[in-house]
Design a protein around this motif. Sequence first.
Motif, PDB file in Angstrom:
ATOM      1  N   THR A   1       0.831  -1.202   0.000  1.00 56.97           N
ATOM      2  CA  THR A   1       0.000   0.000   0.000  1.00 56.97           C
ATOM      3  C   THR A   1       0.865   1.251   0.000  1.00 56.97           C
ATOM      4  OG1 THR A   1      -1.457  -1.252   1.446  1.00 56.97           O
ATOM      5  CG2 THR A   1      -1.954   1.086   1.174  1.00 56.97           C
ATOM      6  N   VAL A   2       1.822   1.283   0.934  1.00 63.92           N
ATOM      7  CA  VAL A   2       2.658   2.474   1.055  1.00 63.92           C
ATOM      8  C   VAL A   2       3.441   2.710  -0.235  1.00 63.92           C
ATOM      9  CG1 VAL A   2       4.703   3.382   2.217  1.00 63.92           C
ATOM     10  CG2 VAL A   2       2.866   2.373   3.540  1.00 63.92           C
ATOM     11  N   THR A   3       4.035   1.655  -0.771  1.00 66.81           N
ATOM     12  CA  THR A   3       4.874   1.823  -1.951  1.00 66.81           C
ATOM     13  C   THR A   3       4.046   2.283  -3.149  1.00 66.81           C
ATOM     14  OG1 THR A   3       6.214   0.029  -1.105  1.00 66.81           O
ATOM     15  CG2 THR A   3       6.619   0.688  -3.358  1.00 66.81           C
ATOM     16  N   VAL A   4       2.920   1.637  -3.377  1.00 67.07           N
ATOM     17  CA  VAL A   4       2.118   1.990  -4.550  1.00 67.07           C
ATOM     18  C   VAL A   4       1.578   3.416  -4.443  1.00 67.07           C
ATOM     19  CG1 VAL A   4      -0.013   1.478  -5.781  1.00 67.07           C
ATOM     20  CG2 VAL A   4       1.522  -0.374  -5.127  1.00 67.07           C
ATOM     21  N   LEU A   5       1.021   3.763  -3.286  1.00 71.47           N
ATOM     22  CA  LEU A   5       0.484   5.114  -3.130  1.00 71.47           C
ATOM     23  C   LEU A   5       1.573   6.168  -3.293  1.00 71.47           C
ATOM     24  CD1 LEU A   5      -2.111   4.874  -0.224  1.00 71.47           C
ATOM     25  CD2 LEU A   5      -2.520   5.342  -2.649  1.00 71.47           C
ATOM     26  N   SER A   6       2.732   5.920  -2.657  1.00 72.45           N
ATOM     27  CA  SER A   6       3.819   6.896  -2.781  1.00 72.45           C
ATOM     28  C   SER A   6       4.217   7.054  -4.244  1.00 72.45           C
ATOM     29  CB  SER A   6       5.042   6.449  -1.992  1.00 72.45           C
ATOM     30  OG  SER A   6       4.693   6.181  -0.672  1.00 72.45           O
ATOM     31  N   LEU A   7       4.329   5.924  -4.942  1.00 73.14           N
ATOM     32  CA  LEU A   7       4.733   5.982  -6.344  1.00 73.14           C
ATOM     33  C   LEU A   7       3.754   6.806  -7.169  1.00 73.14           C
ATOM     34  CD1 LEU A   7       6.070   2.536  -7.546  1.00 73.14           C
ATOM     35  CD2 LEU A   7       7.223   4.732  -7.400  1.00 73.14           C
TER      36      LEU A   7
ATOM     37  N   GLY B   1       5.065  14.855  -9.503  1.00 71.70           N
ATOM     38  CA  GLY B   1       6.391  15.126 -10.044  1.00 71.70           C
ATOM     39  C   GLY B   1       6.308  15.523 -11.510  1.00 71.70           C
ATOM     40  N   ALA B   2       5.508  14.787 -12.282  1.00 69.74           N
ATOM     41  CA  ALA B   2       5.379  15.103 -13.703  1.00 69.74           C
ATOM     42  C   ALA B   2       4.734  16.473 -13.895  1.00 69.74           C
ATOM     43  CB  ALA B   2       4.563  14.018 -14.396  1.00 69.74           C
TER      44      ALA B   2
ATOM     45  N   GLN C   1      10.134  12.779  -0.180  1.00 67.57           N
ATOM     46  CA  GLN C   1      11.503  12.338  -0.401  1.00 67.57           C
ATOM     47  C   GLN C   1      11.767  12.045  -1.880  1.00 67.57           C
ATOM     48  OE1 GLN C   1      12.968   8.988   2.136  1.00 67.57           O
ATOM     49  NE2 GLN C   1      13.219   7.938   0.206  1.00 67.57           N
ATOM     50  N   GLY C   2      10.769  11.511  -2.572  1.00 68.40           N
ATOM     51  CA  GLY C   2      10.984  11.080  -3.950  1.00 68.40           C
ATOM     52  C   GLY C   2      10.803  12.175  -4.986  1.00 68.40           C
ATOM     53  N   LEU C   3      10.059  13.221  -4.629  1.00 73.06           N
ATOM     54  CA  LEU C   3       9.740  14.252  -5.624  1.00 73.06           C
ATOM     55  C   LEU C   3      10.952  14.905  -6.287  1.00 73.06           C
ATOM     56  CD1 LEU C   3       6.559  15.987  -4.164  1.00 73.06           C
ATOM     57  CD2 LEU C   3       6.797  14.954  -6.416  1.00 73.06           C
ATOM     58  N   PRO C   4      11.972  15.356  -5.530  1.00 70.82           N
ATOM     59  CA  PRO C   4      13.056  16.089  -6.190  1.00 70.82           C
ATOM     60  C   PRO C   4      13.703  15.331  -7.344  1.00 70.82           C
ATOM     61  CG  PRO C   4      13.244  16.295  -3.830  1.00 70.82           C
ATOM     62  CD  PRO C   4      12.152  15.311  -4.074  1.00 70.82           C
ATOM     63  N   LEU C   5      14.085  14.069  -7.097  1.00 72.09           N
ATOM     64  CA  LEU C   5      14.751  13.311  -8.152  1.00 72.09           C
ATOM     65  C   LEU C   5      13.795  13.092  -9.325  1.00 72.09           C
ATOM     66  CD1 LEU C   5      17.488  11.993  -8.715  1.00 72.09           C
ATOM     67  CD2 LEU C   5      16.490   9.828  -8.016  1.00 72.09           C
ATOM     68  N   ALA C   6      12.527  12.818  -9.001  1.00 71.58           N
ATOM     69  CA  ALA C   6      11.533  12.604 -10.052  1.00 71.58           C
ATOM     70  C   ALA C   6      11.425  13.839 -10.933  1.00 71.58           C
ATOM     71  CB  ALA C   6      10.179  12.275  -9.426  1.00 71.58           C
ATOM     72  N   ILE C   7      11.365  15.004 -10.309  1.00 75.20           N
ATOM     73  CA  ILE C   7      11.231  16.243 -11.080  1.00 75.20           C
ATOM     74  C   ILE C   7      12.453  16.458 -11.970  1.00 75.20           C
ATOM     75  CG2 ILE C   7      11.129  18.754 -10.859  1.00 75.20           C
ATOM     76  CD1 ILE C   7       9.348  18.304  -8.388  1.00 75.20           C
ATOM     77  N   LEU C   8      13.638  16.193 -11.410  1.00 75.50           N
ATOM     78  CA  LEU C   8      14.870  16.378 -12.178  1.00 75.50           C
ATOM     79  C   LEU C   8      14.878  15.504 -13.429  1.00 75.50           C
ATOM     80  CD1 LEU C   8      17.797  17.780 -11.572  1.00 75.50           C
ATOM     81  CD2 LEU C   8      18.484  15.391 -11.369  1.00 75.50           C
TER      82      LEU C   8
ATOM     83  N   GLN D   1      -2.693  28.689 -13.706  1.00 72.32           N
ATOM     84  CA  GLN D   1      -2.488  27.361 -14.287  1.00 72.32           C
ATOM     85  C   GLN D   1      -1.130  26.795 -13.869  1.00 72.32           C
ATOM     86  OE1 GLN D   1      -3.535  28.429 -18.346  1.00 72.32           O
ATOM     87  NE2 GLN D   1      -5.036  26.752 -18.332  1.00 72.32           N
ATOM     88  N   ILE D   2      -0.113  27.659 -13.944  1.00 69.49           N
ATOM     89  CA  ILE D   2       1.205  27.215 -13.481  1.00 69.49           C
ATOM     90  C   ILE D   2       1.129  26.806 -12.023  1.00 69.49           C
ATOM     91  CG2 ILE D   2       3.600  27.903 -13.110  1.00 69.49           C
ATOM     92  CD1 ILE D   2       3.295  29.904 -15.334  1.00 69.49           C
ATOM     93  N   ALA D   3       0.408  27.609 -11.244  1.00 62.37           N
ATOM     94  CA  ALA D   3       0.298  27.347  -9.815  1.00 62.37           C
ATOM     95  C   ALA D   3      -0.320  25.970  -9.570  1.00 62.37           C
ATOM     96  CB  ALA D   3      -0.531  28.429  -9.144  1.00 62.37           C
ATOM     97  N   ILE D   4      -1.323  25.629 -10.359  1.00 58.14           N
ATOM     98  CA  ILE D   4      -1.974  24.327 -10.142  1.00 58.14           C
ATOM     99  C   ILE D   4      -1.022  23.185 -10.464  1.00 58.14           C
ATOM    100  CG2 ILE D   4      -3.731  22.776 -11.082  1.00 58.14           C
ATOM    101  CD1 ILE D   4      -5.656  25.054 -11.027  1.00 58.14           C
ATOM    102  N   PHE D   5      -0.213  23.356 -11.510  1.00 58.26           N
ATOM    103  CA  PHE D   5       0.748  22.299 -11.836  1.00 58.26           C
ATOM    104  C   PHE D   5       1.788  22.135 -10.726  1.00 58.26           C
ATOM    105  CE2 PHE D   5      -0.446  22.795 -16.420  1.00 58.26           C
ATOM    106  CZ  PHE D   5      -0.767  21.462 -16.623  1.00 58.26           C
ATOM    107  N   LEU D   6       2.184  23.260 -10.149  1.00 60.94           N
ATOM    108  CA  LEU D   6       3.277  23.207  -9.172  1.00 60.94           C
ATOM    109  C   LEU D   6       2.830  22.900  -7.751  1.00 60.94           C
ATOM    110  CD1 LEU D   6       5.661  26.161 -10.079  1.00 60.94           C
ATOM    111  CD2 LEU D   6       6.264  23.755  -9.877  1.00 60.94           C
ATOM    112  N   ALA D   7       1.604  23.334  -7.430  1.00 59.95           N
ATOM    113  CA  ALA D   7       1.188  23.355  -6.021  1.00 59.95           C
ATOM    114  C   ALA D   7       1.317  22.014  -5.283  1.00 59.95           C
ATOM    115  CB  ALA D   7      -0.231  23.891  -5.905  1.00 59.95           C
TER     116      ALA D   7
END
Lengths: 413, 279, 304
Positions: free
Chosen positions: B79-85, B92-93, B152-159, C8-14
């Motif tokens: 549950t934790v892994t899937v939801l976090s992912l 992130g996208a 924790q995972g967002l930064p790398l995902a965004i990069l 719109q940008i705000a919604i993507f980032l928030a």
Amino acid sequence: MKHTKHTLSMLSVALLAGAAQAGTLSIESWRVDDKALWEDVLIPAFQKKHPGITVKFAPTAPTEYDSSLTARLTGGTAGDLITCRPFDKSLDLYKKGQLEKLDGKPGMQHFPASAKVAWQSDDGKDSFCMPMASVMHGFFYNKKIFADLKLAPPKTQAEFFAALDKVKAAGKTPIALGTADQWEANQIVFTGIGPNYWQGEAGRKALIAGKAKFTDPQFVAVWEQMAKWAPYLAKGYSAQTYADTQNLFASGRAAIVPAGSWDIAYYKQQGLDFGAFAPPVAKAGDKCQISDHTDIGIGINPKSKNKADASKFLEWIASAEFADLYTNKVTGFFSLSSHPIEVKDQVAKSMLDWRKSCGSTIRLNAQVLNRGEPNMETELWNVNSQVLNGKLAPKAAAQQIQAGFAKWYKPQQ
Amino acid sequence: MRQPVSHLAGSSFTHLVLAGYTLLSLFPLFLVLINAFKSRAGIFDAPLALPNGETFSTIGFEKVLGKAHFLGFFGNSLTVTVLSLVLILLFGAMAAWALSEYRFRGQRLILLFFAFGIMVPIRLGTVAILELMVKLELVNTLSALVLVYTAQGLPLAILILSEFIQQIPKELKEAARCDGVGEFTIFFQIILPLIRPAIATVAVFTMVPVWNDLWFPLILAPGEATQTITLGVQQFIGQYATDWNAVLASLSLAVLPVLVIYVFFSRQLIRGITAGAVK
Amino acid sequence: MNRIARWQIAIFLAPALLIYASFSAWPLLDTLGLGFFNTDEAGQQHFAGLANYYKLLLDPQWSDGFWNAMGNNVEFFFIHMLVQNPIGLLLAALLSLKGVRFAKSYQTLLFLPTLLSVVIIGFIWQLILSPLWGVAESLLAQVGLAEHFQPWLGEEGSALLTLALISVWQFIGIPMMLIYAALIAIPEEVIEAARVEGASAWRIFWQIRLPLILPTLGLVTILTYVGNFNAFDLIYSVKGALAGPNYSTDILGTYFYRTFFGYQSQIGSPTMGAAVATLMFLVILAGVGVYFFAVQRRLQRHAF
């Protein structure tokens, strides 16, 4: 039946989400091994007397206990009842307001001053944990190996080493002991065999008073004896964990293990025929000194929402019923209360009988000495393991500990 | 004539190295699995032997299955892994799209802000996180873990995702915009499907540390109902360190679900990692 | 450039900003700030300026441990760079050759250890290397090297190396996969052209493929660096927080843990721990900085 109980407790945990609610007590402890005993014996016994109070025993592994407890106390999510380490560690919690003052609470009158001192402020005015149990340290020996080699439990150091040589010649491991986990090198070995050299309480108090130094002969001699053990340990002992040690002795491949009384339960369960002997003295006729350590107390979390029930629980901990159950079911932990208890296990009884002929002291550095930086407990784990590993000379070990001690402790400067 | 011979030699060298290393990768697991099905004497006397009629025993599993709730622990971890992912990938996208597609004030600052999270292990903020969770009354819930792992995972995902989004041909988006398609539709219906391989890459990189984390379950959700499999196994090992039957059985039980899932998804997983390259 | 409403940008980032800021960035900043305070007996915190850093870097009681952990951590990183990444490169290069049979199966199996919990890995290897169980010893005996067996995890000289190799064993899959992905992305025409000119496979690898994947090797290096300077779990689960023998396996992660949370009767100090955390942050920042400014700028960007 059991299944229903489990489901219920799961449900209650899920509903409570950490913070305890009226009618439920949660106990923080490091005694992971005793979980089944608490759930099957101790808690049901309490509930017979106090129906309606639910108690949950929630232990954390000993190595994580202190750090995760600190985090939970700081965050306010710790259980209602806190199992207390002796002396400075709990004193620190009390000073931070994370343990309730217990003076005058019902039950405290059942404990002698010598037991309470482990959980009191330095001036002795405030008590913050109720004493629960002490542990004793010595050696266990494999009765079959001893009988086969016609050995008697050694009383003096000369006899001890003579026995070791005989076992070695017979192709068995003389001493089961490893240095991978480090703690046993201090809590069982150094502070266990040491009191015979530094004269128990006299030596410990002299250190606190600043009248003795670790570089004095009565302390260096302990490290000198430890340095002699290396040839009698199993091959590769520097990577041997405590669990390996237990396996080695339980499987009958080692003749002697330096042990604490808490190990009785495990070796008994393994079906091993073994006995205990106190740390050997220098020469026949010397008065023996043993490490008889106040190890476990229990206190109340000031943030508990259920202090009334927590007090009721402590009162029960102080009862003769608990003292008997704990001493005889959790073999190897000896109740600290003044209720007269009959110890049924033979090995445990023989250890307890040492009190009649030997002087009792606690682990050398437990009181006051652990308070500064560098922390002496940590230093001793490291230094003692290195002495056993043959990497540090006894004199150098003494100098290192003394230097760290003198750095912060005024009476030693 | 020389060509085939050297080719043959090359190919046997290749297989020697690959198979050798594969053996090294699998040996420890193999060792645990075979010994889990042996009696105590069998484990000690001949650790390298396969279980036979004499040494075969399932005593370890009997002990473990009676005591620990591996199925429940496993469900918690899943549950934790899937939801976090899901949260990491979606949020992130979205953020990666906003940061790489649009120009606005403070953009660099926000990028730097996220980069900070790659460099500092989140473990350093434990006490503050715990205090926050207490205020939100989320302690001993799986939500607490999901929130922390997402953060924790967002930064790398965004990069990683930004890098991919930047490679999407401009014409695609401009064409859509000319047709009057809204930004949200562009993102969800054009961009997201295009960066699917990158998303798989991120999924693998974030999944492993989340699944294996010991620290936050210990601090934030140690309750029996919320224990993850890693924490459960760790505590179980601590409790039965001397009972090798039980330890080996519990290690096997902890590994088996991962093996099963991996066998099912390994193709997608590996395709995900490598697909980024095959454009 | 693009005409787009701010909201719109705000919604993507928030969502990302909100979760990241409250559950990661803020707690981390809070911790870094703590490094400038000290704690008294009652648990109250007072501003102390740079006192903690002064202690940590100059007072031998603290600095000996810190520099020891730092040195070990550097060693830990170099072992990964010298063993993990070259082997990863070798495996990836072999896998990316044309027409290697079972390539997919090899990949699947080689990546497997990466997925396992460190708790499990640590325990398994401890068993294998245990002098009492004798698996490693009897394996060595089969090739006639029994006398070379040592309790590697227990010896000061070899414990760190052994742990680093266990870590390499576990994480080899990551550099392997990243490099593999980069290798198969090299356009076929480039290689074909070289082959037509008569270049050997060996030369093609060193002179054409390797230079083309340099950016990926840079990425692998920096990921290894960040990962290694954040490492904690493996050493903690095998050697405990004291990272013995004689602190020979102590790295920054375990040093931080002891300082921050305490250990046994050693009382933890959140403020001192925060100072350690800040220094770890600076070390990692320095590495990442070097990567971005010195390495990445020179290498042409190439999608991995």
